[in-house]
Scaffold this active site. Structure first.
Site, PDB file in Angstrom:
ATOM      1  N   LYS A 258      -3.108  43.643  33.031  1.00  0.00           N
ATOM      2  CA  LYS A 258      -3.040  42.863  34.259  1.00  0.00           C
ATOM      3  C   LYS A 258      -2.296  43.533  35.400  1.00  0.00           C
ATOM      4  O   LYS A 258      -1.309  44.234  35.197  1.00  0.00           O
ATOM      5  CB  LYS A 258      -2.356  41.522  33.968  1.00  0.00           C
TER       6      LYS A 258
ATOM      7  N   GLU B 171       0.673  35.573  46.339  1.00  0.00           N
ATOM      8  CA  GLU B 171       0.674  34.190  45.849  1.00  0.00           C
ATOM      9  C   GLU B 171       1.962  33.466  46.233  1.00  0.00           C
ATOM     10  O   GLU B 171       1.956  32.283  46.565  1.00  0.00           O
ATOM     11  CB  GLU B 171       0.517  34.168  44.324  1.00  0.00           C
TER      12      GLU B 171
ATOM     13  N   SER C 204       1.649  41.501  33.414  1.00  0.00           N
ATOM     14  CA  SER C 204       1.770  40.323  32.558  1.00  0.00           C
ATOM     15  C   SER C 204       2.605  40.681  31.345  1.00  0.00           C
ATOM     16  O   SER C 204       2.524  41.796  30.829  1.00  0.00           O
ATOM     17  CB  SER C 204       0.371  39.880  32.121  1.00  0.00           C
TER      18      SER C 204
ATOM     19  N   HIS D  11     -17.879  28.923  54.748  1.00  0.00           N
ATOM     20  CA  HIS D  11     -17.982  28.184  53.473  1.00  0.00           C
ATOM     21  C   HIS D  11     -17.805  29.120  52.272  1.00  0.00           C
ATOM     22  O   HIS D  11     -18.312  28.838  51.195  1.00  0.00           O
ATOM     23  CB  HIS D  11     -19.316  27.437  53.347  1.00  0.00           C
TER      24      HIS D  11
END
Ligand code: ARG
Length: 455
Positions: A281, A288, A275, A154
């Protein structure tokens, strides 16, 4: 020019031609198509349907076309599909005899053949790529045979595990992915050639000979089935979708673990991006994208299933739409495997963060309950007592390892002084005994098993 003009008074309209041409997509089947044609021609010669001169003219020209496409000297364009293109090119090169190539054959069995040959090569290269990712996982597992992190259920801290154990779980998944592809090939590796358009042909073809020359295990038994089913593609893309789901889960863990909240790993600069606005960043874009691309392959599978479900037997032109999802699933899985293998080899694990996290969240509460069972309590009672101890520890803002012997005794009178080692995180791992558990002995056994498998 098309392969079928005789019956028509008027030519196909330009927009209908452009709408229906599949050449841009199916030109990548040129090798398979030519290999199938060469085997067909050899067989026609052996059966006395073509003369030896015709066979050598056709086979020689086919090989020459293949070489020219491979070298880039010949670029397939302007035809309805790759089959038409190659036949037209043969006619340009050797004239009338080119028209004999298609004796006893239809594009319907031809395309079915090309696709099965394609799947066979794709399975081979995907199997190698899966193995490569397994090796990378294994190498990281070997490096982290004693790195401890919290296992999650979980997404909450559950029980301490070895990082090697976590990584080896993916090695198992990928092994099943490979075996699914092998299984797909068992059914797919049969030759449909000789089925003709749907009913077979009046020529005495030797289908078995063609199958042997092309390395198939046999022939598709029923000519209508041979030209109309695409379950080999569905199976292949389904296997690819399952593998992509596995990669997606691994990619998701890299995304999650590389966040500053987790700090469980750092992905090398070479596999991350910045970024355009925020200078600080460092984003896990490759991971992804793998997660995102898995949805494309799932879409490819759904496209194929819905393409087939309403089709009456036998061939229907709808089937031309089977190639984009087949190619996309193959390309997406193969490139994802490559990127993930390279990226994972360059991941640094935050072993200290992992160890500290394993000490948080009362991850050894189950070990405490199991300890009390060994001292004579029923598991349910032990579970309740351990739960009360956890609640007390939370209220006193202490980890289990900082409770005193007396505090344990208050809730579990059976506890003895060795209770303190029972709630120790490394001890939790050491004490595991069941097969397939995260105990160091079991993990080392798995590592050496996979080392020998993946050699
Ligand atoms: N390009 C077609 C396909 O991929 C070739 C098959 C035969 N075409 C036809 N009109 N019967 O399905």
């Amino acid at each position: 020019m098309t392969l079928w003009g005789g019956r028509f008074k008027d030519p196909l309209s330009e927009i209908a031609f452009r709408f229906s041409s599949s050449l841009d997509v199916d030109k990548r089947l040129f090798r398979e198509d030519i290999a199938g044609s060469v085997a067909h021609v050899h067989m026609l010669g052996a059966q006395g349907i073509l003369t030896a001169d015709e066979v050598s003219a056709l086979a020689g020209a086919l090989e020459a076309v293949r070489k020219d496409i491979e070298s880039g000297g010949l670029n397939p364009k302007g035809a309805e599909d790759i089959h038409s293109f190659i036949e037209e090119e043969l006619r340009r090169r050797i004239g009338e005899v080119a028209g004999k190539l298609h004796t006893g054959r239809s594009r319907n069995d031809q395309i079915a053949l090309d696709e099965r040959l394609y799947i066979r090569a794709a399975v081979q290269s995907l199997t190698a790529a899966l193995k490569r990712l397994q090796r990378t996982l294994l190498e990281q597992a070997e490096r982290h045979a004693d790195t401890i992190l919290p296992g999650f259920t979980h997404l909450q801290h559950a029980q301490p595990v070895l990082l090697a154990h976590h990584l080896l779980a993916y090695v198992e998944m990928l092994a099943r992915d490979s075996s699914r592809f092998a299984d797909c090939l068992r059914r797919a590796n049969l030759s449909p050639l000789g089925a003709g358009a749907a009913a077979g042909t009046s020529f005495l073809l030797d289908r078995k000979r063609v199958a042997d020359e092309l390395g198939f295990d046999g022939i598709v038994a029923n000519s209508m089935d041979a030209v109309s089913d695409r379950d080999a593609l569905i199976e292949f893309v389904s296997d690819a979708a399952i593998a992509m789901v596995h990669l997606s889960r691994l990619a998701e863990e890299l995304v999650l673990w590389s966040s500053s909240e987790f700090g469980f790993c750092e992905i090398a600069d070479a596999f991350t991006t910045g970024s355009s606005l925020m200078p600080q960043k460092k984003n896990p874009d490759m991971a992804e994208l793998i997660r995102g691309k898995s949805s494309r392959v799932i879409g490819d599978l759904v496209a194929l299933l819905t393409l087939l479900k309403g089709l009456p037997l036998a061939y229907n032109r709808d089937l031309q739409e089977d190639k984009p999802p087949l190619f996309d699933a193959h390309d997406t899985l193969e490139s994802s495997l490559l990127v993930l293998s390279e990226m994972l080899a360059h991941v640094t694990f935050g072993t200290e963060r992992m160890r500290n996290a394993a000490n948080e969240g009362y991850t050894t509460a189950t070990d405490l309950a199991e300890y009390l069972v060994r001292k004579g309590m029923a598991f349910r009672d032990a579970h309740r007592a351990a739960g009360e101890i956890v609640r007390y520890a939370i209220e006193s803002r202490k980890p289990l390892s900082q409770l005193t012997f007396d505090e344990f005794r208050r809730f579990a009178p059976l506890a003895e002084s060795d209770v303190l080692s029972a709630v120790d995180v490394p001890q939790s791992i050491q004490q595991k005994k069941s097969a397939g558990s995260t105990s160091p002995a079991e993990v080392l056994r798995q590592i050496s098993f996979w080392r020998s498998q993946l050699q």
